[in-house]
Design a protein around this motif. Structure first.
Motif, PDB file in Angstrom:
ATOM      1  N   HIS A 160      36.558  -1.175  48.465  1.00  0.00           N
ATOM      2  CA  HIS A 160      35.264  -0.538  48.191  1.00  0.00           C
ATOM      3  C   HIS A 160      35.096   0.662  49.104  1.00  0.00           C
ATOM      4  N   GLU A 161      34.435   1.678  48.605  1.00  0.00           N
ATOM      5  CA  GLU A 161      33.925   2.771  49.426  1.00  0.00           C
ATOM      6  C   GLU A 161      32.438   2.854  49.135  1.00  0.00           C
ATOM      7  N   ALA A 162      31.621   2.919  50.189  1.00  0.00           N
ATOM      8  CA  ALA A 162      30.176   2.911  50.009  1.00  0.00           C
ATOM      9  C   ALA A 162      29.478   3.676  51.119  1.00  0.00           C
ATOM     10  N   VAL A 163      28.276   4.139  50.805  1.00  0.00           N
ATOM     11  CA  VAL A 163      27.390   4.725  51.805  1.00  0.00           C
ATOM     12  C   VAL A 163      26.230   3.759  51.973  1.00  0.00           C
ATOM     13  N   LEU A 164      25.884   3.479  53.238  1.00  0.00           N
ATOM     14  CA  LEU A 164      24.729   2.643  53.544  1.00  0.00           C
ATOM     15  C   LEU A 164      23.563   3.567  53.881  1.00  0.00           C
ATOM     16  N   ARG A 165      22.395   3.308  53.261  1.00  0.00           N
ATOM     17  CA  ARG A 165      21.229   4.181  53.413  1.00  0.00           C
ATOM     18  C   ARG A 165      20.002   3.389  53.831  1.00  0.00           C
ATOM     19  N   THR A 166      19.167   4.033  54.632  1.00  0.00           N
ATOM     20  CA  THR A 166      17.879   3.445  55.005  1.00  0.00           C
ATOM     21  C   THR A 166      16.941   3.563  53.800  1.00  0.00           C
ATOM     22  N   PRO A 167      15.809   2.855  53.805  1.00  0.00           N
ATOM     23  CA  PRO A 167      14.888   2.925  52.669  1.00  0.00           C
ATOM     24  C   PRO A 167      14.417   4.340  52.320  1.00  0.00           C
ATOM     25  N   ASP A 168      14.389   5.254  53.310  1.00  0.00           N
ATOM     26  CA  ASP A 168      13.985   6.640  53.026  1.00  0.00           C
ATOM     27  C   ASP A 168      15.137   7.492  52.491  1.00  0.00           C
ATOM     28  N   GLY A 169      16.315   6.876  52.280  1.00  0.00           N
ATOM     29  CA  GLY A 169      17.448   7.567  51.672  1.00  0.00           C
ATOM     30  C   GLY A 169      18.435   8.190  52.640  1.00  0.00           C
ATOM     31  N   LYS A 170      18.168   8.122  53.949  1.00  0.00           N
ATOM     32  CA  LYS A 170      19.104   8.704  54.917  1.00  0.00           C
ATOM     33  C   LYS A 170      20.349   7.844  55.028  1.00  0.00           C
TER      34      LYS A 170
END
Length: 184
Positions: A160-170
């Motif tokens: 898997h390749e993924a980006v983890l984001r905070t609720p505000d999208g950062k």
């Protein structure tokens, strides 16, 4: 002695899994567990418990603190940071008991984490997902592949390749996760 090419090793691994009854059904079950969680750490903990791989089913991050892969311009773009913004790198094996379940490459933005989170990541065996859980992150999966992506060991069963984001999208992290045959 003749050495097998990585593709041959991966094919042999899949054949072995199919013959032992852990193949496609096991992989599909595993994929469902991963898809139902934003945190790979949480998913691996559930999987470890379900498969009774260790008692208690605790996931540990075995960090290779000497590993360093600088963030490429593409990684920086996905994280939404400038060329000057510091990016940290963490290379770990996630284990449950004596089973290595995942090999992970993690580039993260220290300025988007708390001081305590950064300290814990550099000094402990706690998995990234557990450390940053208070940020209530979500996972944006960028790619998934049965078998190994280029950064993964040859015997990887799922990548898997993924980006983890905070609720505000950062974006806080870009991860490449290489799941091992130890899961099956």
């Amino acid at each position: 002695m003749r050495r097998l090419r990585p593709e041959a090793v991966a094919l042999a691994t899949f054949a072995t899994l199919a013959l032992t009854g852990c193949g496609i059904g096991g992989i599909k079950d595993f994929e469902k567990t991963l898809a139902s969680n934003d945190s790979a750490t949480a998913a691996l903990g559930q999987w470890c418990a379900k498969r009774a791989l260790a008692a208690p089913p605790v996931i540990r991050a075995l960090a290779d603190r000497s590993a360093l892969i600088p963030a490429s311009p593409a990684i920086r773009k996905r994280l939404g940071v400038s060329a000057e913004e510091p990016i940290a790198y963490r290379h770990v094996q996630l284990a449950c008991g004596d089973q290595i379940l995942s090999v992970a490459h993690n580039w993260y933005v220290p300025s988007r984490l708390t001081t305590e989170m950064n300290r814990t990541l550099t000094t402990s065996d706690k998995p990234f997902g557990k450390v940053v859980a208070p940020l209530a992150f979500r996972r944006d999966r960028l790619a998934q592949k049965q078998g190994a992506m280029p950064q993964c060991p040859a015997d990887t069963i799922l990548s898997h390749e993924a980006v983890l984001r905070t609720p505000d999208g950062k974006a806080i992290s870009l991860v490449i996760e290489c799941y091992t045959p130890g899961n099956l």
